[in-house]
Design a protein around this motif. Structure first.
Motif, PDB file in Angstrom:
ATOM      1  N   ALA A   1       0.863  -1.184   0.000  1.00 21.90           N
ATOM      2  CA  ALA A   1       0.000   0.000   0.000  1.00 21.90           C
ATOM      3  C   ALA A   1       0.896   1.230   0.000  1.00 21.90           C
ATOM      4  O   ALA A   1       1.957   1.249   0.639  1.00 21.90           O
ATOM      5  CB  ALA A   1      -0.895  -0.012   1.230  1.00 21.90           C
ATOM      6  N   THR A   2       0.485   2.250  -0.737  1.00 24.52           N
ATOM      7  CA  THR A   2       1.328   3.432  -0.858  1.00 24.52           C
ATOM      8  C   THR A   2       0.484   4.692  -0.798  1.00 24.52           C
ATOM      9  O   THR A   2      -0.751   4.646  -0.899  1.00 24.52           O
ATOM     10  CB  THR A   2       2.124   3.390  -2.172  1.00 24.52           C
ATOM     11  OG1 THR A   2       3.084   4.444  -2.189  1.00 24.52           O
ATOM     12  CG2 THR A   2       1.202   3.543  -3.370  1.00 24.52           C
ATOM     13  N   GLY A   3       1.149   5.825  -0.634  1.00 19.46           N
ATOM     14  CA  GLY A   3       0.461   7.104  -0.598  1.00 19.46           C
ATOM     15  C   GLY A   3       0.275   7.662  -1.998  1.00 19.46           C
ATOM     16  O   GLY A   3       0.837   7.162  -2.976  1.00 19.46           O
ATOM     17  N   PRO A   4      -0.511   8.721  -2.148  1.00 18.04           N
ATOM     18  CA  PRO A   4      -0.761   9.307  -3.465  1.00 18.04           C
ATOM     19  C   PRO A   4       0.462  10.031  -4.016  1.00 18.04           C
ATOM     20  O   PRO A   4       1.384  10.392  -3.273  1.00 18.04           O
ATOM     21  CB  PRO A   4      -1.912  10.283  -3.208  1.00 18.04           C
ATOM     22  CG  PRO A   4      -1.772  10.650  -1.760  1.00 18.04           C
ATOM     23  CD  PRO A   4      -1.249   9.430  -1.070  1.00 18.04           C
ATOM     24  N   VAL A   5       0.438  10.253  -5.323  1.00 19.67           N
ATOM     25  CA  VAL A   5       1.506  10.997  -5.984  1.00 19.67           C
ATOM     26  C   VAL A   5       1.591  12.415  -5.427  1.00 19.67           C
ATOM     27  O   VAL A   5       2.683  12.977  -5.280  1.00 19.67           O
ATOM     28  CB  VAL A   5       1.251  11.029  -7.506  1.00 19.67           C
ATOM     29  CG1 VAL A   5       2.138  12.052  -8.194  1.00 19.67           C
ATOM     30  CG2 VAL A   5       1.462   9.644  -8.100  1.00 19.67           C
ATOM     31  N   GLY A   6       0.442  12.984  -5.086  1.00 19.96           N
ATOM     32  CA  GLY A   6       0.440  14.342  -4.566  1.00 19.96           C
ATOM     33  C   GLY A   6       0.935  15.330  -5.610  1.00 19.96           C
ATOM     34  O   GLY A   6       0.624  15.217  -6.800  1.00 19.96           O
ATOM     35  N   ALA A   7       1.718  16.312  -5.175  1.00 17.95           N
ATOM     36  CA  ALA A   7       2.211  17.325  -6.112  1.00 17.95           C
ATOM     37  C   ALA A   7       3.192  16.731  -7.106  1.00 17.95           C
ATOM     38  O   ALA A   7       3.166  17.044  -8.300  1.00 17.95           O
ATOM     39  CB  ALA A   7       2.877  18.464  -5.342  1.00 17.95           C
ATOM     40  N   ARG A   8       4.072  15.809  -6.613  1.00 23.69           N
ATOM     41  CA  ARG A   8       5.105  15.274  -7.504  1.00 23.69           C
ATOM     42  C   ARG A   8       5.718  14.026  -6.901  1.00 23.69           C
ATOM     43  O   ARG A   8       5.920  13.916  -5.700  1.00 23.69           O
ATOM     44  CB  ARG A   8       6.207  16.326  -7.724  1.00 23.69           C
ATOM     45  CG  ARG A   8       7.244  15.940  -8.757  1.00 23.69           C
ATOM     46  CD  ARG A   8       8.277  17.041  -8.905  1.00 23.69           C
ATOM     47  NE  ARG A   8       9.129  17.167  -7.732  1.00 23.69           N
ATOM     48  CZ  ARG A   8      10.087  18.074  -7.588  1.00 23.69           C
ATOM     49  NH1 ARG A   8      10.285  18.973  -8.545  1.00 23.69           N
ATOM     50  NH2 ARG A   8      10.832  18.119  -6.511  1.00 23.69           N
ATOM     51  N   ALA A   9       6.015  13.054  -7.769  1.00 26.14           N
ATOM     52  CA  ALA A   9       6.694  11.829  -7.345  1.00 26.14           C
ATOM     53  C   ALA A   9       7.589  11.358  -8.478  1.00 26.14           C
ATOM     54  O   ALA A   9       7.281  11.577  -9.660  1.00 26.14           O
ATOM     55  CB  ALA A   9       5.692  10.744  -6.968  1.00 26.14           C
ATOM     56  N   THR A  10       8.697  10.695  -8.136  1.00 28.51           N
ATOM     57  CA  THR A  10       9.687  10.289  -9.130  1.00 28.51           C
ATOM     58  C   THR A  10      10.149   8.866  -8.880  1.00 28.51           C
ATOM     59  O   THR A  10      10.282   8.434  -7.732  1.00 28.51           O
ATOM     60  CB  THR A  10      10.907  11.230  -9.101  1.00 28.51           C
ATOM     61  OG1 THR A  10      10.495  12.554  -9.434  1.00 28.51           O
ATOM     62  CG2 THR A  10      11.982  10.794 -10.077  1.00 28.51           C
ATOM     63  N   VAL A  11      10.388   8.138  -9.960  1.00 28.95           N
ATOM     64  CA  VAL A  11      11.034   6.827  -9.885  1.00 28.95           C
ATOM     65  C   VAL A  11      12.189   6.829 -10.880  1.00 28.95           C
ATOM     66  O   VAL A  11      12.044   7.266 -12.026  1.00 28.95           O
ATOM     67  CB  VAL A  11      10.045   5.675 -10.168  1.00 28.95           C
ATOM     68  CG1 VAL A  11       9.475   5.759 -11.566  1.00 28.95           C
ATOM     69  CG2 VAL A  11      10.701   4.318  -9.941  1.00 28.95           C
ATOM     70  N   ALA A  12      13.351   6.353 -10.440  1.00 33.04           N
ATOM     71  CA  ALA A  12      14.537   6.335 -11.290  1.00 33.04           C
ATOM     72  C   ALA A  12      14.775   4.934 -11.851  1.00 33.04           C
ATOM     73  O   ALA A  12      14.074   3.978 -11.506  1.00 33.04           O
ATOM     74  CB  ALA A  12      15.759   6.810 -10.507  1.00 33.04           C
ATOM     75  N   ASP A  13      15.781   4.816 -12.708  1.00 31.65           N
ATOM     76  CA  ASP A  13      16.188   3.557 -13.334  1.00 31.65           C
ATOM     77  C   ASP A  13      15.070   2.910 -14.138  1.00 31.65           C
ATOM     78  O   ASP A  13      14.688   1.757 -13.911  1.00 31.65           O
ATOM     79  CB  ASP A  13      16.729   2.559 -12.299  1.00 31.65           C
ATOM     80  CG  ASP A  13      17.469   1.400 -12.978  1.00 31.65           C
ATOM     81  OD1 ASP A  13      17.698   1.472 -14.201  1.00 31.65           O
ATOM     82  OD2 ASP A  13      17.793   0.420 -12.291  1.00 31.65           O
ATOM     83  N   ASN A  14      14.526   3.662 -15.076  1.00 27.90           N
ATOM     84  CA  ASN A  14      13.615   3.096 -16.074  1.00 27.90           C
ATOM     85  C   ASN A  14      14.439   2.728 -17.297  1.00 27.90           C
ATOM     86  O   ASN A  14      15.371   3.433 -17.669  1.00 27.90           O
ATOM     87  CB  ASN A  14      12.526   4.109 -16.428  1.00 27.90           C
ATOM     88  CG  ASN A  14      11.736   4.523 -15.204  1.00 27.90           C
ATOM     89  OD1 ASN A  14      10.887   3.795 -14.731  1.00 27.90           O
ATOM     90  ND2 ASN A  14      12.042   5.705 -14.665  1.00 27.90           N
ATOM     91  N   ARG A  15      14.096   1.606 -17.912  1.00 27.85           N
ATOM     92  CA  ARG A  15      14.903   1.104 -19.019  1.00 27.85           C
ATOM     93  C   ARG A  15      14.131   1.205 -20.333  1.00 27.85           C
ATOM     94  O   ARG A  15      12.926   0.923 -20.369  1.00 27.85           O
ATOM     95  CB  ARG A  15      15.300  -0.349 -18.781  1.00 27.85           C
ATOM     96  CG  ARG A  15      15.904  -0.631 -17.400  1.00 27.85           C
ATOM     97  CD  ARG A  15      17.308  -0.136 -17.245  1.00 27.85           C
ATOM     98  NE  ARG A  15      17.826  -0.416 -15.903  1.00 27.85           N
ATOM     99  CZ  ARG A  15      18.517  -1.511 -15.573  1.00 27.85           C
ATOM    100  NH1 ARG A  15      18.738  -2.453 -16.481  1.00 27.85           N
ATOM    101  NH2 ARG A  15      18.969  -1.665 -14.342  1.00 27.85           N
TER     102      ARG A  15
END
Length: 489
Positions: free
Chosen positions: A360-374
């Motif tokens: 379970a996770t929180g909302p994106v809100g104003a901004r969220a980032t995930v790194a290492d996309n291929r």
């Protein structure tokens, strides 16, 4: 000192204060609004990646923004020891930086970003182990150290090896408690194992959960990590014989309603594990938000979770070829009992299986980032979910790659009650190497997101899922004025 001298000194001090004080408030009795400002310092912790000699680990660091007008900043990611070497040292926002390590000696890492590199600083650790008991893709977003973590979907069963990794980034020792809860409540620990664990300054330890209660083998437990003093980064590394390996991130804080985003479309087995940490039982409704709307899984419309006990339900291949997100809500809206939850996901079958976890996770809100996309077909899938009754609009920005390129931006509308699987998501133009995805909420209801990274190996659909949540890159800073008046009762 005479009374006259004291009076003169006080008058002088008051006079200096009056000359150097800031301007008076606009109007007496009116409070100045707090300003939202970028954070100036971020701390992250990455667990030791693997005990396998053939492990290959990639680290990707990224801070959203533009380097040209961002101002000064610095960031370093280094081993969690006093004399550690620097692994990553990004120089400016908007450009990802990568590094790699191999083998079983790669240590846990700690990092600090300051100035322009602090707001939204994100580091992804991705490890690939091709063969062996712990084979698979193990991905984890490096976490902010804290004092309280919940890990539903852990296990002490035969064939499972679940290690909780505890990393102390500070210069003082941390005292940590690890408690386990099974289907019947608290799991009785072995004598001597009920004491707190001391994590020395700038060091890391891992604890095999089954050693805390060696006489008990349970398929599904909830591990609760708390600190008596100090703070740590905590993650659970899971290896399941014949199935695969991955990291189990901590669940979002206990809440009456939860969203578990980004269950892969081709999942062959989905098991939900939930825990109610309070003194009341929780009755939850289960719904799967897919591309066409939300449905209740046949035969599993509700889940009863007893207070202080771990409950689980096998949802099998609930996604049936379409990526979805699991929505948990109180059966009675007037009685919302806080719970934590995660799902264990299996892709493939027979000897070609691989597992991952979606907490379970929180909302994106104003901004969220995930790194290492291929880059590559079906390598990266971005899942966006709007669980409420309002549509939502988001902006997704792909950064340059670690080897250059230009950013790409696209906007997406997510219908209420649905999950939108973006495959492929935006990718940098003309660039090479891993890149970051940043999601911003533009309008409408809350959005939840997760990224699935798939790196197949010899027919095994090796994968890992990382949730995205608000990066809390800004904080409210109240405006203050100097006030030399003395309150009277």
């Amino acid at each position: 000192m005479t009374l006259a001298a004291v009076a003169a000194a006080l008058a002088a001090v008051t006079g200096i204060a009056a000359l150097t004080a800031p301007g008076a408030p606009a109007a007496e009795g009116k409070k100045s609004a707090a300003a939202r400002m970028p954070v100036e310092r971020s701390v992250l912790v990455c667990p030791a990646p693997s005990a396998s000699d053939i492990a290959e680990t990639a680290y990707t660091s990224f801070t959203p923004g533009k380097g040209a007008d961002a101002g000064k900043g610095a960031a370093r990611l280094l081993g969690a020891t006093k004399d550690a070497k620097v692994v990553l040292e990004p120089k400016e926002p908007g450009k990802p930086v990568g590094a790699a390590s191999s083998g079983s000696e790669a240590p846990a890492l700690t990092g600090i970003a300051e100035g322009s590199l602090a707001p939204g600083w994100t580091v992804q650790q991705t490890t690939k182990v091709s063969v062996g008991r712990a084979r698979g893709v193990l991905g984890v977003g490096c976490t902010v150290p804290g004092t309280d973590f919940w890990f539903p979907a852990a296990s002490t069963a035969k064939g499972r090896e679940d290690y909780v990794h505890l990393t102390n980034p500070d210069d003082t020792a941390a005292e940590v408690d690890v408690k386990l809860f099974g289907p019947e409540g608290p799991v009785k620990t072995e004598p001597g194992r009920d004491k707190s664990i001391t994590i020395a300054p700038r060091s890391s330890q891992k604890v095999l959960l089954s050693t805390l209660a060696p006489e008990t083998q349970l398929d599904d437990i909830t591990a609760h990590v708390t600190t008596r003093s100090g703070r740590v980064g905590a993650s659970v590394q899971v290896a399941e014989e014949g199935v695969g390996a991955d990291w189990l991130p901590a669940s979002a804080e206990p809440a009456g309603s939860l969203v578990l985003p980004g269950i892969p479309a081709d999942a062959t087995s989905v098991k939900l594990v939930a825990f109610a940490p309070g003194e009341e039982d929780a009755d939850l409704t289960l719904r799967l938000a897919g591309p066409g709307g939300s449905i209740s899984p046949a035969g599993n419309e509700q889940l009863h979770v007893k207070a202080g006990m771990t409950a689980s339900v096998d949802l099998k291949d609930v996604t049936r070829g379409e990526a979805g997100s699991l929505l948990l809500a109180p059966a009675d809206e007037k009685k919302a009992v806080p719970v934590v939850a995660a799902v264990r996901v299996v892709r493939g079958s027979g000897a070609k299986q691989e597992l991952g976890f979606v907490p379970a996770t929180g909302p994106v809100g104003a901004r969220a980032t995930v790194a290492d996309n291929r880059p590559g077909e079906n390598a990266t899938v971005l899942s966006l979910t709007a669980p409420g009754k309002a549509d939502a609009k988001v902006r997704v920005t792909a950064s340059p790659g670690t080897e250059g390129g230009e950013p790409e931006v696209k906007e997406f509308e997510v219908k209420a009650g649905t999950t939108l699987a973006v495959s492929p998501p935006p990718a940098p133009s003309g660039g090479k190497g891993p890149y970051a995805l940043t999601v911003e909420t533009l309008s409408g209801g809350p959005v939840y997101a997760a990224r699935t990274l798939t790196l197949p190996h010899e027919g095994v659909p090796m994968f890992t899922v990382q949730p995205l949540s608000d990066d809390h890159s800004t904080v409210l800073v109240p405006k203050a004025v100097q006030d030399l008046s003395i309150p009277t009762s």
